[in-house]
Design an enzyme around this catalytic site. Structure first.
Site, PDB file in Angstrom:
ATOM      1  N   HIS A  13       0.878  -1.195   0.000  1.00  0.00           N
ATOM      2  CA  HIS A  13       0.000   0.000   0.000  1.00  0.00           C
ATOM      3  C   HIS A  13       0.903   1.230   0.000  1.00  0.00           C
ATOM      4  CE1 HIS A  13      -3.725   2.276   1.595  1.00  0.00           C
ATOM      5  NE2 HIS A  13      -2.793   3.185   1.347  1.00  0.00           N
ATOM      6  N   HIS A  15       1.504   5.389  -1.631  1.00  0.00           N
ATOM      7  CA  HIS A  15       1.114   6.577  -2.394  1.00  0.00           C
ATOM      8  C   HIS A  15       2.359   7.176  -3.033  1.00  0.00           C
ATOM      9  CE1 HIS A  15      -2.957   6.717  -0.686  1.00  0.00           C
ATOM     10  NE2 HIS A  15      -2.369   6.206   0.385  1.00  0.00           N
ATOM     11  N   LEU A  16       2.416   7.135  -4.366  1.00  0.00           N
ATOM     12  CA  LEU A  16       3.549   7.727  -5.080  1.00  0.00           C
ATOM     13  C   LEU A  16       3.236   9.115  -5.608  1.00  0.00           C
ATOM     14  CD1 LEU A  16       5.138   4.915  -7.289  1.00  0.00           C
ATOM     15  CD2 LEU A  16       6.066   5.982  -5.225  1.00  0.00           C
ATOM     16  N   ARG A  17       1.945   9.481  -5.654  1.00  0.00           N
ATOM     17  CA  ARG A  17       1.537  10.765  -6.258  1.00  0.00           C
ATOM     18  C   ARG A  17       1.944  10.794  -7.737  1.00  0.00           C
ATOM     19  NH1 ARG A  17      -1.424  10.851  -1.772  1.00  0.00           N
ATOM     20  NH2 ARG A  17      -0.374  11.697   0.049  1.00  0.00           N
ATOM     21  N   ASN A  41      -5.346   7.227  -5.796  1.00  0.00           N
ATOM     22  CA  ASN A  41      -6.069   8.462  -5.411  1.00  0.00           C
ATOM     23  C   ASN A  41      -5.348   9.717  -5.872  1.00  0.00           C
ATOM     24  OD1 ASN A  41      -4.040   8.045  -3.439  1.00  0.00           O
ATOM     25  ND2 ASN A  41      -5.187   9.172  -1.885  1.00  0.00           N
ATOM     26  N   LYS A  99      -9.325  -0.579  -5.675  1.00  0.00           N
ATOM     27  CA  LYS A  99      -9.337   0.104  -4.379  1.00  0.00           C
ATOM     28  C   LYS A  99     -10.710   0.681  -4.076  1.00  0.00           C
ATOM     29  CE  LYS A  99      -7.903   2.389  -0.775  1.00  0.00           C
ATOM     30  NZ  LYS A  99      -6.719   2.494   0.048  1.00  0.00           N
ATOM     31  N   HIS A 136     -10.277   0.732   2.077  1.00  0.00           N
ATOM     32  CA  HIS A 136     -10.058   1.740   3.126  1.00  0.00           C
ATOM     33  C   HIS A 136     -11.237   1.601   4.084  1.00  0.00           C
ATOM     34  CE1 HIS A 136      -8.545   5.682   4.729  1.00  0.00           C
ATOM     35  NE2 HIS A 136      -9.729   5.560   5.323  1.00  0.00           N
ATOM     36  N   HIS A 174      -4.302  -0.928   6.075  1.00  0.00           N
ATOM     37  CA  HIS A 174      -3.838  -0.105   7.204  1.00  0.00           C
ATOM     38  C   HIS A 174      -4.739  -0.248   8.426  1.00  0.00           C
ATOM     39  CE1 HIS A 174      -6.739   2.505   5.251  1.00  0.00           C
ATOM     40  NE2 HIS A 174      -5.895   3.002   4.389  1.00  0.00           N
ATOM     41  N   LEU A 219      -4.764   8.933   8.208  1.00  0.00           N
ATOM     42  CA  LEU A 219      -6.034   8.209   8.270  1.00  0.00           C
ATOM     43  C   LEU A 219      -5.823   6.771   7.831  1.00  0.00           C
ATOM     44  CD1 LEU A 219      -8.408  10.957   6.883  1.00  0.00           C
ATOM     45  CD2 LEU A 219      -8.393  10.015   9.208  1.00  0.00           C
ATOM     46  N   ASP A 247       1.510   2.582   3.515  1.00  0.00           N
ATOM     47  CA  ASP A 247       0.672   3.771   3.382  1.00  0.00           C
ATOM     48  C   ASP A 247       1.527   5.032   3.437  1.00  0.00           C
ATOM     49  OD1 ASP A 247      -1.616   5.219   2.950  1.00  0.00           O
ATOM     50  OD2 ASP A 247      -2.333   5.111   5.022  1.00  0.00           O
ATOM     51  N   HIS A 251       3.021  14.446   1.843  1.00  0.00           N
ATOM     52  CA  HIS A 251       2.420  15.767   1.631  1.00  0.00           C
ATOM     53  C   HIS A 251       3.509  16.784   1.954  1.00  0.00           C
ATOM     54  CE1 HIS A 251      -1.822  14.447   1.366  1.00  0.00           C
ATOM     55  NE2 HIS A 251      -1.518  13.568   2.313  1.00  0.00           N
ATOM     56  N   ALA A 263      -3.852  14.545   5.820  1.00  0.00           N
ATOM     57  CA  ALA A 263      -3.565  13.288   6.522  1.00  0.00           C
ATOM     58  C   ALA A 263      -2.510  12.516   5.754  1.00  0.00           C
ATOM     59  CB  ALA A 263      -4.841  12.457   6.631  1.00  0.00           C
TER      60      ALA A 263
HETATM   61  C1  NCD Z   1      -3.555   9.007   2.295  1.00  0.00           C
HETATM   62  C2  NCD Z   1      -3.136  10.071   1.280  1.00  0.00           C
HETATM   63  O1  NCD Z   1      -2.579  11.078   1.693  1.00  0.00           O
HETATM   64  O2  NCD Z   1      -3.348   9.863   0.082  1.00  0.00           O
HETATM   65  N1  NCD Z   1      -3.538   9.588   3.606  1.00  0.00           N
HETATM   66  C3  NCD Z   1      -3.414   8.917   4.775  1.00  0.00           C
HETATM   67  O3  NCD Z   1      -3.539   9.540   5.841  1.00  0.00           O
HETATM   68  N2  NCD Z   1      -3.181   7.632   4.797  1.00  0.00           N
HETATM   69  C4  NCD Z   1      -4.892   8.481   1.932  1.00  0.00           C
HETATM   70  C5  NCD Z   1      -5.229   7.204   2.655  1.00  0.00           C
HETATM   71  O4  NCD Z   1      -4.646   6.160   2.374  1.00  0.00           O
HETATM   72  O5  NCD Z   1      -6.110   7.233   3.513  1.00  0.00           O
HETATM   73 ZN    ZN Z   2      -3.235   5.107   1.794  1.00  0.00          ZN
END
Ligand code: NCD
Ligand code: ZN
Length: 343
Positions: A13, A15-17, A41, A99, A136, A174, A219, A247, A251, A263
């Protein structure tokens, strides 16, 4: 023990953006991890097979020379998702999961699912073809306390979906509560659960006691200490249903340090160092490989990576912040000195 060699880990899991942020964070994952399940996302989200293919190509193009990394793509389930498009993306090998974000649950989840009956055809098709659903697991109702949202989701949404869709493979992502650990343990092997690095380290006091710590806000939000201990016991148990999904969710500091901050904890650079220490503290170093490198591939029906990494007992070298064209991103601070590094 001062040295430990394990099969190269995967992150189930991540997030690479996109764009500049992706170029900045991707090397930190690729230096330790062979593969990762890439969260969809983005803004706008990765909904169709064509979008996932284009995103995968952008990830591969951003990979520095000399680093091998396989992005495992996912589609973002919406009420407009076409089951045929999902099945085609799976059949071609492009995607490894779909997802589910309940609408409004977290960062960039506005296109998520509000009415679960509308996505029934897609879930049934996924059960038929063996394509996992990554969930999620939080309800979004304003009247449900944020610390209860995972436990309520299990009762009101997750368990009904699983009963209505026999054979659907589901990843509880998560997980943050003993309720989720207990639920996962009571299911057959069609259910897996990922656990993040930060939820093994922090509880809600770390976020809120002695001043608010925005960099610990993610989150699902970290819960009471008793829940953290249940997650530690699950992660270090070696049980096949539990595996690592960091996860890691970068940011910029500017977006974290706001009156309404984002988050997400950015753990990619030091996840393996933290995990080695957590497992050592719990006398479970011999089960680290199961959690980071074996249980995930087994759930997804993929081979364990054939190469290895070696962890050695020495302070790791990683920055407190990484620079991106969008501004600095703070690396998760576990709050204790780290003693293991990846060689
Ligand atoms: C994630 C995000 O920033 O994309 N944020 C997080 O707090 N985990 C989104 C997510 O997986 O809930
Ligand atoms: Zn996530």
């Amino acid at each position: 023990m001062t040295s430990l060699t394990i099969a190269r880990p995967d992150d189930w899991h991540l997030h690479l953006r996109d764009g500049a942020m992706m170029r900045a964070v991707l090397p930190h994952t690729a230096q330790h991890f062979a593969r990762a399940i890439i969260m969809p996302n983005l803004v706008p989200p990765v909904v169709t097979g064509d979008q996932a293919r284009a995103y995968r190509d952008r990830v591969l193009a951003a990979l520095p020379d000399g680093l091998a990394f396989e992005p495992l793509m996912t589609l973002y389930l919406t009420e407009d998702t076409d089951p045929d498009d999902v099945a085609a993306a799976h059949a071609s090998g492009l995607i490894k999961a779909v997802k589910l974000y309940p609408a409004g649950a977290t960062t960039n989840s506005a296109s998520g699912v509000a009415n679960f009956d509308i996505v029934r055809a897609t879930l049934e098709r996924m059960a038929e073809i063996g394509l996992p659903l990554c969930v999620h697991g939080e309800v979004t109702d304003a009247d449900i306390d944020i610390f209860d949202r995972e436990a309520v989701f299990i009762d009101r949404v997750l368990d009904p979906i699983r009963r209505a869709t026999p054979g659907l493979r589901v990843v509880m992502e998560h997980i943050t509560t003993s309720n989720a650990v207990d639920y996962a343990r009571a299911q057959d092997d069609s259910l897996g659960a990922t656990i993040t690095t930060h939820h093994l380290v922090i509880n809600r006091n770390h976020i809120l006691a002695g001043g608010i710590k925005p960099h610990y806000y993610c989150l699902p939000v970290a819960k009471r200490e008793e829940h953290r201990l249940a997650l530690r016991a699950a992660a270090t148990s070696g049980e096949a249903r539990f595996f690592l999904g960091t996860d890691s969710a970068p940011h910029t500091d500017a977006n974290k340090l706001l009156p309404c901050g984002c988050a997400g904890c950015f753990t990619a650079p030091n996840t393996m160092a933290i995990l080695a220490q957590v497992f050592e503290q719990d006398a479970a170093l011999d089960r680290l490989e199961a959690f980071t490198s074996r249980n995930g591939p087994a759930f997804y029906g993929l081979p364990v990576n054939s190469d290895t990494i070696t962890l050695t007992k020495s302070a790791p070298d990683y920055p407190a912040h990484i620079d991106t064209e969008d501004g600095p991103v703070t690396v998760f601070d576990p709050g204790f000195d780290l003693e293991w590094s990846v060689r």
